[in-house]
Design a protein around this motif. Structure first.
Motif, PDB file in Angstrom:
ATOM      1  N   LEU A   1      12.898   7.853  15.716  1.00  0.00           N
ATOM      2  CA  LEU A   1      11.522   7.911  15.254  1.00  0.00           C
ATOM      3  C   LEU A   1      10.616   7.390  16.361  1.00  0.00           C
ATOM      4  CD1 LEU A   1      12.205   6.675  11.629  1.00  0.00           C
ATOM      5  CD2 LEU A   1      11.927   9.006  12.408  1.00  0.00           C
ATOM      6  N   ALA A   2       9.497   6.838  16.008  1.00  0.00           N
ATOM      7  CA  ALA A   2       8.495   6.394  16.979  1.00  0.00           C
ATOM      8  C   ALA A   2       9.092   5.492  18.041  1.00  0.00           C
ATOM      9  CB  ALA A   2       7.370   5.662  16.254  1.00  0.00           C
ATOM     10  N   GLY A   3       8.898   5.847  19.299  1.00  0.00           N
ATOM     11  CA  GLY A   3       9.348   5.018  20.407  1.00  0.00           C
ATOM     12  C   GLY A   3      10.852   4.856  20.484  1.00  0.00           C
ATOM     13  N   GLY A   4      11.611   5.747  19.836  1.00  0.00           N
ATOM     14  CA  GLY A   4      13.063   5.636  19.856  1.00  0.00           C
ATOM     15  C   GLY A   4      13.611   4.689  18.806  1.00  0.00           C
ATOM     16  N   VAL A   5      12.748   4.094  17.987  1.00  0.00           N
ATOM     17  CA  VAL A   5      13.189   3.160  16.947  1.00  0.00           C
ATOM     18  C   VAL A   5      13.713   3.972  15.769  1.00  0.00           C
ATOM     19  CG1 VAL A   5      12.459   1.335  15.362  1.00  0.00           C
ATOM     20  CG2 VAL A   5      11.506   1.446  17.661  1.00  0.00           C
ATOM     21  N   ARG A   6      14.859   3.573  15.256  1.00  0.00           N
ATOM     22  CA  ARG A   6      15.452   4.280  14.117  1.00  0.00           C
ATOM     23  C   ARG A   6      15.103   3.535  12.837  1.00  0.00           C
ATOM     24  NH1 ARG A   6      20.210   7.509  15.579  1.00  0.00           N
ATOM     25  NH2 ARG A   6      20.293   7.588  17.835  1.00  0.00           N
ATOM     26  N   ASP A   7      13.858   3.654  12.416  1.00  0.00           N
ATOM     27  CA  ASP A   7      13.413   2.940  11.227  1.00  0.00           C
ATOM     28  C   ASP A   7      12.270   3.710  10.570  1.00  0.00           C
ATOM     29  OD1 ASP A   7      13.253   0.641   9.424  1.00  0.00           O
ATOM     30  OD2 ASP A   7      11.360   0.218  10.457  1.00  0.00           O
ATOM     31  N   ALA A   8      12.475   4.102   9.326  1.00  0.00           N
ATOM     32  CA  ALA A   8      11.463   4.883   8.609  1.00  0.00           C
ATOM     33  C   ALA A   8      10.196   4.067   8.365  1.00  0.00           C
ATOM     34  CB  ALA A   8      12.035   5.381   7.289  1.00  0.00           C
ATOM     35  N   GLU A   9      10.351   2.766   8.156  1.00  0.00           N
ATOM     36  CA  GLU A   9       9.179   1.905   7.906  1.00  0.00           C
ATOM     37  C   GLU A   9       8.257   1.875   9.133  1.00  0.00           C
ATOM     38  OE1 GLU A   9       7.368  -0.629   5.042  1.00  0.00           O
ATOM     39  OE2 GLU A   9       9.480  -0.176   4.900  1.00  0.00           O
ATOM     40  N   THR A  10       8.844   1.777  10.312  1.00  0.00           N
ATOM     41  CA  THR A  10       8.058   1.793  11.544  1.00  0.00           C
ATOM     42  C   THR A  10       7.381   3.144  11.719  1.00  0.00           C
ATOM     43  OG1 THR A  10       9.574   0.217  12.549  1.00  0.00           O
ATOM     44  CG2 THR A  10       8.124   1.422  14.041  1.00  0.00           C
ATOM     45  N   ASP A  11       8.096   4.212  11.410  1.00  0.00           N
ATOM     46  CA  ASP A  11       7.517   5.543  11.501  1.00  0.00           C
ATOM     47  C   ASP A  11       6.330   5.684  10.551  1.00  0.00           C
ATOM     48  OD1 ASP A  11       7.589   8.241  12.596  1.00  0.00           O
ATOM     49  OD2 ASP A  11       8.174   8.852  10.570  1.00  0.00           O
ATOM     50  N   HIS A  12       6.468   5.150   9.348  1.00  0.00           N
ATOM     51  CA  HIS A  12       5.379   5.193   8.358  1.00  0.00           C
ATOM     52  C   HIS A  12       4.167   4.410   8.868  1.00  0.00           C
ATOM     53  CE1 HIS A  12       4.359   5.172   3.792  1.00  0.00           C
ATOM     54  NE2 HIS A  12       3.270   5.165   4.514  1.00  0.00           N
TER      55      HIS A  12
ATOM     56  N   ALA B   1     -10.703   4.784   7.941  1.00  0.00           N
ATOM     57  CA  ALA B   1      -9.924   4.403   9.123  1.00  0.00           C
ATOM     58  C   ALA B   1      -9.389   2.987   8.971  1.00  0.00           C
ATOM     59  CB  ALA B   1     -10.776   4.520  10.382  1.00  0.00           C
ATOM     60  N   MET B   2     -10.217   2.081   8.492  1.00  0.00           N
ATOM     61  CA  MET B   2      -9.795   0.689   8.329  1.00  0.00           C
ATOM     62  C   MET B   2      -8.707   0.568   7.266  1.00  0.00           C
ATOM     63  SD  MET B   2      -9.992  -2.295   9.525  1.00  0.00           S
ATOM     64  CE  MET B   2     -11.458  -2.802  10.348  1.00  0.00           C
ATOM     65  N   ALA B   3      -8.775   1.397   6.222  1.00  0.00           N
ATOM     66  CA  ALA B   3      -7.728   1.371   5.192  1.00  0.00           C
ATOM     67  C   ALA B   3      -6.380   1.763   5.796  1.00  0.00           C
ATOM     68  CB  ALA B   3      -8.100   2.305   4.038  1.00  0.00           C
ATOM     69  N   HIS B   4      -6.365   2.791   6.641  1.00  0.00           N
ATOM     70  CA  HIS B   4      -5.120   3.185   7.301  1.00  0.00           C
ATOM     71  C   HIS B   4      -4.633   2.081   8.243  1.00  0.00           C
ATOM     72  CE1 HIS B   4      -4.501   7.223   5.845  1.00  0.00           C
ATOM     73  NE2 HIS B   4      -5.763   7.521   6.085  1.00  0.00           N
ATOM     74  N   LEU B   5      -5.560   1.476   8.966  1.00  0.00           N
ATOM     75  CA  LEU B   5      -5.198   0.407   9.891  1.00  0.00           C
ATOM     76  C   LEU B   5      -4.613  -0.786   9.133  1.00  0.00           C
ATOM     77  CD1 LEU B   5      -5.214  -0.580  12.822  1.00  0.00           C
ATOM     78  CD2 LEU B   5      -7.527  -1.419  12.434  1.00  0.00           C
ATOM     79  N   ASN B   6      -5.238  -1.161   8.040  1.00  0.00           N
ATOM     80  CA  ASN B   6      -4.743  -2.284   7.245  1.00  0.00           C
ATOM     81  C   ASN B   6      -3.380  -1.981   6.619  1.00  0.00           C
ATOM     82  OD1 ASN B   6      -6.916  -3.922   7.848  1.00  0.00           O
ATOM     83  ND2 ASN B   6      -8.080  -3.295   6.057  1.00  0.00           N
ATOM     84  N   THR B   7      -3.172  -0.727   6.236  1.00  0.00           N
ATOM     85  CA  THR B   7      -1.862  -0.339   5.701  1.00  0.00           C
ATOM     86  C   THR B   7      -0.791  -0.503   6.771  1.00  0.00           C
ATOM     87  OG1 THR B   7      -2.876   1.212   4.150  1.00  0.00           O
ATOM     88  CG2 THR B   7      -0.542   1.535   4.635  1.00  0.00           C
ATOM     89  N   ALA B   8      -1.090  -0.038   7.984  1.00  0.00           N
ATOM     90  CA  ALA B   8      -0.132  -0.179   9.089  1.00  0.00           C
ATOM     91  C   ALA B   8       0.120  -1.646   9.395  1.00  0.00           C
ATOM     92  CB  ALA B   8      -0.652   0.544  10.334  1.00  0.00           C
ATOM     93  N   ARG B   9      -0.931  -2.441   9.420  1.00  0.00           N
ATOM     94  CA  ARG B   9      -0.768  -3.874   9.697  1.00  0.00           C
ATOM     95  C   ARG B   9      -0.013  -4.578   8.586  1.00  0.00           C
ATOM     96  NH1 ARG B   9      -6.787  -5.247  12.155  1.00  0.00           N
ATOM     97  NH2 ARG B   9      -6.257  -4.760  14.319  1.00  0.00           N
ATOM     98  N   GLY B  10      -0.204  -4.115   7.362  1.00  0.00           N
ATOM     99  CA  GLY B  10       0.486  -4.721   6.222  1.00  0.00           C
ATOM    100  C   GLY B  10       1.993  -4.519   6.256  1.00  0.00           C
ATOM    101  N   MET B  11       2.437  -3.536   7.006  1.00  0.00           N
ATOM    102  CA  MET B  11       3.871  -3.260   7.110  1.00  0.00           C
ATOM    103  C   MET B  11       4.559  -4.125   8.162  1.00  0.00           C
ATOM    104  SD  MET B  11       3.870   0.844   6.884  1.00  0.00           S
ATOM    105  CE  MET B  11       3.304   1.686   5.433  1.00  0.00           C
ATOM    106  N   ARG B  12       3.788  -4.879   8.928  1.00  0.00           N
ATOM    107  CA  ARG B  12       4.342  -5.669  10.032  1.00  0.00           C
ATOM    108  C   ARG B  12       5.427  -6.631   9.565  1.00  0.00           C
ATOM    109  NH1 ARG B  12       3.760 -10.497  12.456  1.00  0.00           N
ATOM    110  NH2 ARG B  12       2.113 -11.197  11.088  1.00  0.00           N
ATOM    111  N   GLU B  13       5.177  -7.351   8.498  1.00  0.00           N
ATOM    112  CA  GLU B  13       6.155  -8.337   8.016  1.00  0.00           C
ATOM    113  C   GLU B  13       7.451  -7.669   7.590  1.00  0.00           C
ATOM    114  OE1 GLU B  13       5.878 -11.586   8.263  1.00  0.00           O
ATOM    115  OE2 GLU B  13       3.908 -11.309   9.177  1.00  0.00           O
ATOM    116  N   ARG B  14       7.346  -6.520   6.902  1.00  0.00           N
ATOM    117  CA  ARG B  14       8.559  -5.831   6.456  1.00  0.00           C
ATOM    118  C   ARG B  14       9.346  -5.284   7.646  1.00  0.00           C
ATOM    119  NH1 ARG B  14       4.973  -3.516   2.255  1.00  0.00           N
ATOM    120  NH2 ARG B  14       4.869  -1.694   3.597  1.00  0.00           N
ATOM    121  N   ILE B  15       8.629  -4.780   8.653  1.00  0.00           N
ATOM    122  CA  ILE B  15       9.311  -4.270   9.846  1.00  0.00           C
ATOM    123  C   ILE B  15      10.019  -5.416  10.566  1.00  0.00           C
ATOM    124  CG2 ILE B  15       8.931  -3.260  12.129  1.00  0.00           C
ATOM    125  CD1 ILE B  15       6.615  -1.652  10.825  1.00  0.00           C
TER     126      ILE B  15
END
Length: 163
Positions: free
Chosen positions: A3-14, A78-92
């Motif tokens: 997935l993104a950057g060669g990382v094999r993780d669906a959460e990171t891709d999301h 745009a900010m909602a998408h950004l916050n969603t991506a940032r919110g996934m940081r802990e799970r990743i």
């Protein structure tokens, strides 16, 4: 599957998918000044109609209350998408730390963080846009931030493992 950057993780891709949407929308807002000189506008027509924005006002660079309201809606998306991506940081980060810490897993965690660093510049632009009351024609926004400041922000976030 890589997935993104060669990382094999669906959460990171999301997270990358949400980040890509935020970057795309923010970049179109950032380019409004240049686009307007070419008599182009990428502010959605339905939002312009909803707020009573004249395309001629956009082409002339007139920052009206109606235009700022339409830009506010676009920037909020745009900010909602950004916050969603940032919110996934802990799970990743938690996923990467729970895995067996082989060399490849540590590399996956570092790559996942690096892939998401463009969020720093996008977040800074959206924050600056909000501080200027969503006026895309504000000279400070058009001029932008000094590259050294942006690089320092990105470096600091890379060091902290945030984005």
């Amino acid at each position: 599957m890589d997935l993104a950057g060669g990382v094999r993780d669906a959460e990171t891709d999301h997270a990358c998918a949400h980040l890509g949407k935020a970057i795309g929308v923010a970049n179109l807002l950032r380019g409004t000044h240049a686009h307007s000189k070419q008599r182009r506008s990428y502010i959605p027509v339905d939002l312009c109609a909803k707020h009573g924005v004249s395309t001629e006002d956009v082409y002339r660079g007139n920052s009206t209350e109606a235009l700022r309201n339409a830009v506010h809606e676009v920037a909020s998306a745009a900010m909602a998408h950004l916050n969603t991506a940032r919110g996934m940081r802990e799970r990743i980060a938690a996923k990467c730390s729970r895995r067996v810490l082989s060399i490849s897993r540590r590399e996956d965690a570092a790559t996942a963080a690096a892939v998401l660093l463009p969020a720093v510049g996008t977040g800074a632009y959206l924050d600056a846009l909000e501080k200027r009351d969503f006026d895309v024609f504000d000279p400070g926004l058009i001029r932008g931030t000094m590259p050294l400041v942006t690089q320092a922000r990105i470096g600091w976030n890379a060091y902290r493992g945030t984005y």
